[in-house]
Design an enzyme around this catalytic site. Sequence first.
Site, PDB file in Angstrom:
ATOM      1  N   GLY A  10       7.478  11.240  -2.066  1.00 14.68           N
ATOM      2  CA  GLY A  10       7.054   9.949  -1.519  1.00 14.68           C
ATOM      3  C   GLY A  10       8.254   9.174  -1.014  1.00 14.68           C
ATOM      4  O   GLY A  10       9.319   9.163  -1.638  1.00 14.68           O
ATOM      5  N   ALA A  11       8.046   8.528   0.145  1.00 10.91           N
ATOM      6  CA  ALA A  11       9.157   7.841   0.801  1.00 10.91           C
ATOM      7  C   ALA A  11       8.820   6.399   1.106  1.00 10.91           C
ATOM      8  O   ALA A  11       9.273   5.825   2.096  1.00 10.91           O
ATOM      9  CB  ALA A  11       9.516   8.593   2.085  1.00 10.91           C
ATOM     10  N   GLY A  15       9.994   5.416  -3.641  1.00 13.85           N
ATOM     11  CA  GLY A  15      10.662   6.697  -3.415  1.00 13.85           C
ATOM     12  C   GLY A  15      12.043   6.515  -2.808  1.00 13.85           C
ATOM     13  O   GLY A  15      13.020   7.161  -3.230  1.00 13.85           O
ATOM     14  N   PHE A 113       3.237 -18.438  -4.684  1.00 15.90           N
ATOM     15  CA  PHE A 113       2.242 -17.370  -4.680  1.00 15.90           C
ATOM     16  C   PHE A 113       1.334 -17.589  -5.877  1.00 15.90           C
ATOM     17  O   PHE A 113       1.708 -18.290  -6.833  1.00 15.90           O
ATOM     18  CB  PHE A 113       2.949 -16.003  -4.774  1.00 15.90           C
ATOM     19  N   GLN A 233      -7.235  -4.097  -8.586  1.00 22.85           N
ATOM     20  CA  GLN A 233      -7.170  -5.437  -8.000  1.00 22.85           C
ATOM     21  C   GLN A 233      -7.983  -5.496  -6.717  1.00 22.85           C
ATOM     22  O   GLN A 233      -7.794  -4.677  -5.815  1.00 22.85           O
ATOM     23  CB  GLN A 233      -5.723  -5.790  -7.684  1.00 22.85           C
ATOM     24  N   HIS A 235      -8.396  -7.895  -3.703  1.00 28.53           N
ATOM     25  CA  HIS A 235      -7.687  -9.030  -3.096  1.00 28.53           C
ATOM     26  C   HIS A 235      -8.703  -9.968  -2.464  1.00 28.53           C
ATOM     27  O   HIS A 235      -9.610  -9.528  -1.773  1.00 28.53           O
ATOM     28  CB  HIS A 235      -6.709  -8.491  -2.046  1.00 28.53           C
ATOM     29  N   LEU A 245      -5.745  -6.651   5.336  1.00 30.51           N
ATOM     30  CA  LEU A 245      -5.321  -7.760   4.470  1.00 30.51           C
ATOM     31  C   LEU A 245      -4.879  -8.990   5.257  1.00 30.51           C
ATOM     32  O   LEU A 245      -4.156  -8.882   6.245  1.00 30.51           O
ATOM     33  CB  LEU A 245      -4.133  -7.304   3.617  1.00 30.51           C
ATOM     34  N   GLU A 248      -1.617 -13.256   0.976  1.00 28.33           N
ATOM     35  CA  GLU A 248      -1.642 -14.440   0.104  1.00 28.33           C
ATOM     36  C   GLU A 248      -0.639 -15.489   0.605  1.00 28.33           C
ATOM     37  O   GLU A 248      -0.725 -16.662   0.245  1.00 28.33           O
ATOM     38  CB  GLU A 248      -1.277 -13.996  -1.321  1.00 28.33           C
ATOM     39  N   ARG A 281      -5.327 -13.691  -8.465  1.00 27.73           N
ATOM     40  CA  ARG A 281      -6.255 -13.033  -7.528  1.00 27.73           C
ATOM     41  C   ARG A 281      -7.616 -12.696  -8.121  1.00 27.73           C
ATOM     42  O   ARG A 281      -8.635 -12.795  -7.444  1.00 27.73           O
ATOM     43  CB  ARG A 281      -5.617 -11.742  -7.012  1.00 27.73           C
ATOM     44  N   HIS A 346      -7.420  -3.456  -3.349  1.00 27.76           N
ATOM     45  CA  HIS A 346      -6.067  -3.697  -2.839  1.00 27.76           C
ATOM     46  C   HIS A 346      -4.997  -2.941  -3.606  1.00 27.76           C
ATOM     47  O   HIS A 346      -4.042  -2.448  -3.020  1.00 27.76           O
ATOM     48  CB  HIS A 346      -5.798  -5.199  -2.935  1.00 27.76           C
ATOM     49  N   GLU A 370       3.588   2.192  -7.159  1.00 28.43           N
ATOM     50  CA  GLU A 370       2.168   1.940  -7.439  1.00 28.43           C
ATOM     51  C   GLU A 370       1.488   3.104  -8.147  1.00 28.43           C
ATOM     52  O   GLU A 370       0.523   2.912  -8.885  1.00 28.43           O
ATOM     53  CB  GLU A 370       1.418   1.584  -6.153  1.00 28.43           C
ATOM     54  N   ARG A 381      -2.448  -7.841 -11.520  1.00 32.53           N
ATOM     55  CA  ARG A 381      -1.101  -7.998 -10.963  1.00 32.53           C
ATOM     56  C   ARG A 381      -0.992  -9.334 -10.238  1.00 32.53           C
ATOM     57  O   ARG A 381      -1.886  -9.714  -9.489  1.00 32.53           O
ATOM     58  CB  ARG A 381      -0.802  -6.878  -9.964  1.00 32.53           C
TER      59      ARG A 381
HETATM   60  C1  LIG Z   1      -1.718  -4.504   2.967  1.00 31.05           C
HETATM   61  C2  LIG Z   1      -0.887  -4.647   1.718  1.00 31.05           C
HETATM   62  C3  LIG Z   1      -0.037  -5.720   1.563  1.00 31.05           C
HETATM   63  C4  LIG Z   1       0.729  -5.855   0.409  1.00 31.05           C
HETATM   64  N1  LIG Z   1       1.586  -6.924   0.292  1.00 31.05           N
HETATM   65  C5  LIG Z   1       2.360  -7.021  -0.825  1.00 31.05           C
HETATM   66  C6  LIG Z   1       3.300  -8.080  -0.964  1.00 31.05           C
HETATM   67  O1  LIG Z   1       3.446  -8.923  -0.097  1.00 31.05           O
HETATM   68  N2  LIG Z   1       4.043  -8.127  -2.091  1.00 31.05           N
HETATM   69  C7  LIG Z   1       3.928  -7.219  -3.085  1.00 31.05           C
HETATM   70  O2  LIG Z   1       4.631  -7.314  -4.077  1.00 31.05           O
HETATM   71  N3  LIG Z   1       3.065  -6.172  -2.959  1.00 31.05           N
HETATM   72  C8  LIG Z   1       2.289  -6.060  -1.862  1.00 31.05           C
HETATM   73  N4  LIG Z   1       1.408  -5.014  -1.747  1.00 31.05           N
HETATM   74  C9  LIG Z   1       1.481  -3.907  -2.721  1.00 31.05           C
HETATM   75  C10 LIG Z   1       2.675  -3.018  -2.383  1.00 31.05           C
HETATM   76  O3  LIG Z   1       2.964  -3.099  -1.017  1.00 31.05           O
HETATM   77  C11 LIG Z   1       2.421  -1.567  -2.744  1.00 31.05           C
HETATM   78  O4  LIG Z   1       2.029  -1.482  -4.082  1.00 31.05           O
HETATM   79  C12 LIG Z   1       3.695  -0.766  -2.558  1.00 31.05           C
HETATM   80  O5  LIG Z   1       4.220  -0.928  -1.270  1.00 31.05           O
HETATM   81  C13 LIG Z   1       3.488   0.722  -2.833  1.00 31.05           C
HETATM   82  O6  LIG Z   1       4.733   1.343  -2.631  1.00 31.05           O
HETATM   83  P1  LIG Z   1       4.996   2.823  -3.110  1.00 31.05           P
HETATM   84  O7  LIG Z   1       6.395   3.151  -2.771  1.00 31.05           O
HETATM   85  O8  LIG Z   1       4.562   2.973  -4.495  1.00 31.05           O
HETATM   86  O9  LIG Z   1       3.978   3.670  -2.200  1.00 31.05           O
HETATM   87  P2  LIG Z   1       3.851   3.824  -0.602  1.00 31.05           P
HETATM   88  O10 LIG Z   1       4.680   2.866   0.146  1.00 31.05           O
HETATM   89  O11 LIG Z   1       2.386   3.859  -0.313  1.00 31.05           O
HETATM   90  O12 LIG Z   1       4.447   5.244  -0.365  1.00 31.05           O
HETATM   91  C14 LIG Z   1       3.817   6.404  -0.836  1.00 31.05           C
HETATM   92  C15 LIG Z   1       4.588   7.589  -0.322  1.00 31.05           C
HETATM   93  O13 LIG Z   1       4.092   8.760  -0.954  1.00 31.05           O
HETATM   94  C16 LIG Z   1       3.920   9.775  -0.015  1.00 31.05           C
HETATM   95  N5  LIG Z   1       2.873  10.680  -0.504  1.00 31.05           N
HETATM   96  C17 LIG Z   1       1.666  10.376  -1.024  1.00 31.05           C
HETATM   97  N6  LIG Z   1       1.012  11.496  -1.372  1.00 31.05           N
HETATM   98  C18 LIG Z   1       1.827  12.531  -1.083  1.00 31.05           C
HETATM   99  C19 LIG Z   1       1.721  13.933  -1.205  1.00 31.05           C
HETATM  100  N7  LIG Z   1       0.630  14.533  -1.680  1.00 31.05           N
HETATM  101  N8  LIG Z   1       2.757  14.688  -0.784  1.00 31.05           N
HETATM  102  C20 LIG Z   1       3.870  14.119  -0.274  1.00 31.05           C
HETATM  103  N9  LIG Z   1       4.013  12.805  -0.134  1.00 31.05           N
HETATM  104  C21 LIG Z   1       3.012  12.017  -0.540  1.00 31.05           C
HETATM  105  C22 LIG Z   1       3.576   9.064   1.281  1.00 31.05           C
HETATM  106  O14 LIG Z   1       3.944   9.860   2.383  1.00 31.05           O
HETATM  107  C23 LIG Z   1       4.461   7.822   1.169  1.00 31.05           C
HETATM  108  O15 LIG Z   1       5.731   8.090   1.691  1.00 31.05           O
HETATM  109  C24 LIG Z   1       0.633  -4.893  -0.606  1.00 31.05           C
HETATM  110  C25 LIG Z   1      -0.236  -3.794  -0.456  1.00 31.05           C
HETATM  111  C26 LIG Z   1      -0.998  -3.683   0.687  1.00 31.05           C
HETATM  112  C27 LIG Z   1      -1.946  -2.539   0.805  1.00 31.05           C
END
Ligand SMILES: Cc1cc2nc3c(=O)[nH]c(=O)nc-3n(C[C@H](O)[C@H](O)[C@H](O)COP(=O)(O)OP(=O)(O)OC[C@H]3O[C@@H](n4cnc5c(N)ncnc54)[C@H](O)[C@@H]3O)c2cc1C
Length: 609
Positions: A10-11, A15, A113, A233, A235, A245, A248, A281, A346, A370, A381
């Site tokens: 994951g990137a 990640g 917030f 959650q 939203h 979305l 907030e 929320r 959300h 996440e 959250r």
């Molecule tokens: C619209 C929106 C707005 C938000 N705004 C806020 C905010 O303002 N403030 C806040 O604190 N939080 C916010 N959140 C929550 C927060 O953005 C997310 O919880 C967070 O960005 C998730 O990051 P992550 O690195 O865990 O996953 P992601 O950024 O989703 O990255 C997941 C990675 O895993 C990889 N992956 C998944 N499955 C596989 C697989 N099988 N094989 C290889 N790679 C895989 C994908 O390619 C991706 O690179 C928001 C969420 C959403 C949906």
Amino acid sequence: MHEHDVIVVGAGGAGLRAAIAAQEAGADVAIVSKLHPVRSHTGAAEGGINAALRDADSWQDHAYDTMKGSDYLGDAPAVEALCQESPEEVIQLEHWGMPFSREEDGRVSQRPFGGLSFPRTTYAGAETGHQMLHTMYEQVVKRGVTVYDEWHVMDLAVTDEDDPADRTCHGVVAYDIQSGEVSGFRADNGVILATGGMGQVFDHTTNAVANTGDGVAMAYRAGVPMEDMEFIQFHPTTLPSTGVLISEGVRGEGGILYNSEGERFMFEHGYANNDGELASRDVVSRAELTEVNEGRGIEDEYVHLDMRHLGEERILDRLENILHLAEDFEGADGLTEPMPVKPGQHYAMGGIETNEHGETAIDGLYAAGECACASVHGANRLGGNALPELIVFGKRAGRHAAGEDMGEATVTTGKDGEWEAADYEFEIEVGETGGKGPAAADGGAVASDAESVLGATVERAKDRVDELLARKGRNHAEIRSKVQETMTANVNVFREEGRLEETLGDLREAREAYKDVAVSDPSRTFNTDLIHTMETRNILDIAEALTMGALARKEFRGAHWRKEHQERKDENWLKHTLVSWNDGEPELWYKPTILEGENKTYEPKSRSY
Ligand SMILES: Cc1cc2nc3c(=O)[nH]c(=O)nc-3n(C[C@H](O)[C@H](O)[C@H](O)COP(=O)(O)OP(=O)(O)OC[C@H]3O[C@@H](n4cnc5c(N)ncnc54)[C@H](O)[C@@H]3O)c2cc1C
């Protein structure tokens, strides 16, 4: 076969941060991701990152707000780590060049917030996640971290001892979306899962189509428990027709919610007499749906979010992105009219059980972001607390996986500490439906020695792809839609026993149907049908565990509202829900919440805003 010290799956924000930390700690790191890094869903985050940066603020206040927001289901050691370390992580991002919004005097801006006692949400306009992702991706490129993008990780290479606590993860197996090749990635030190959210379990969600909970489901099938899955959650401000979305940040800047009678219902109907629109929320989502259910919704579906009074200059300066989203996806001009909004899935508070170093119950397997449940969000959250979680726990997992000594963790994993079995009989049978067929993902291990486990897992994954491409059967899409529909109808903001049981029945049927799943497109390159078919299995496993947790938790806490149980019941329920797969037979159990922090105990209080 590829080989590195640390493999990060994951990137997104978690990640990338984990990879940077592991590289800084001296490891040879590779990222394997099904999306290109900057297409990860972190890029969609709009509102901001919480960090106690000002003299008048403190990490202790941030921790208090977070524990209260969690409805006392957060684990204090993890919550305190989040709040202590998020300021230095935000400053680190700033030093790496992240273009934060600023005050006239040059300081990084902070906005209020929901659920925060101080305006501590730092932001970059309404595109905070996009800027964060690009800033960290630059660091990854600069450091020469290897990135295998467009590789879909199918499985973990985990040894097959009976007790998951004795198993070790030696790498992952991935499918190259561009070529159709299945390959092994050996991790000499550790694998870090950072696969993001699972919004696709529902059909009205702010999450991208790629958010299918792959890492959570893979870890679960390999023997790691899923924790607190019932806490989802919803939203309060998503666009009704798409689920996109509306941040907030709009309410943080002063946006107001109105019902069909033009009432500012958060105050006028007494949902949150102090904080109004900026209540937590879960509180605002329930208020909106209550308005709709009592006949004061608009078109029986949504309410209005109005930001016109903020004025064009302020909106363009701080919320310009919101104008585009409302216009493009709902045809609403936020400068001249209120925007329609309703609650939508959300965020998943639960996920892969970890301790505060990102370690799971399986040796060599970590999780962050996440997909993980380090237990900082508990039952709800706070907005702005997910992005700091990515950078704080991404960094921690990266350092630990690279071999840094980070001391003994306080939070236990698996059945290492105190635990109790669930006392709940499900009316519907759960788990594997028997005779799973070669198309199903096992996830369980195939060999017990380090040398052969990766090769054997690769062979099993190849067989699965060949079988899915060769056989005739049902398309995954109809199964996925059924799961999403029943979850959205019955496991939403308001939950009741009969409908949760009904959902378990629907999921049972979906599991049966999945046994006949087949891929209609036989090609090996860019076969999205194949990828979606594999993801659908993950969605199924997660939906089931989530519904089991929701049925068994007989109380109302945070985002988990139960019609039959209208109170928080601290005497019996100050505990985390765990679901273990146990080779196809889900087992539900509990472990106590840790309310003791470094210098204080967070005594549960009634939660009003
Ligand atoms: C619209 C929106 C707005 C938000 N705004 C806020 C905010 O303002 N403030 C806040 O604190 N939080 C916010 N959140 C929550 C927060 O953005 C997310 O919880 C967070 O960005 C998730 O990051 P992550 O690195 O865990 O996953 P992601 O950024 O989703 O990255 C997941 C990675 O895993 C990889 N992956 C998944 N499955 C596989 C697989 N099988 N094989 C290889 N790679 C895989 C994908 O390619 C991706 O690179 C928001 C969420 C959403 C949906």
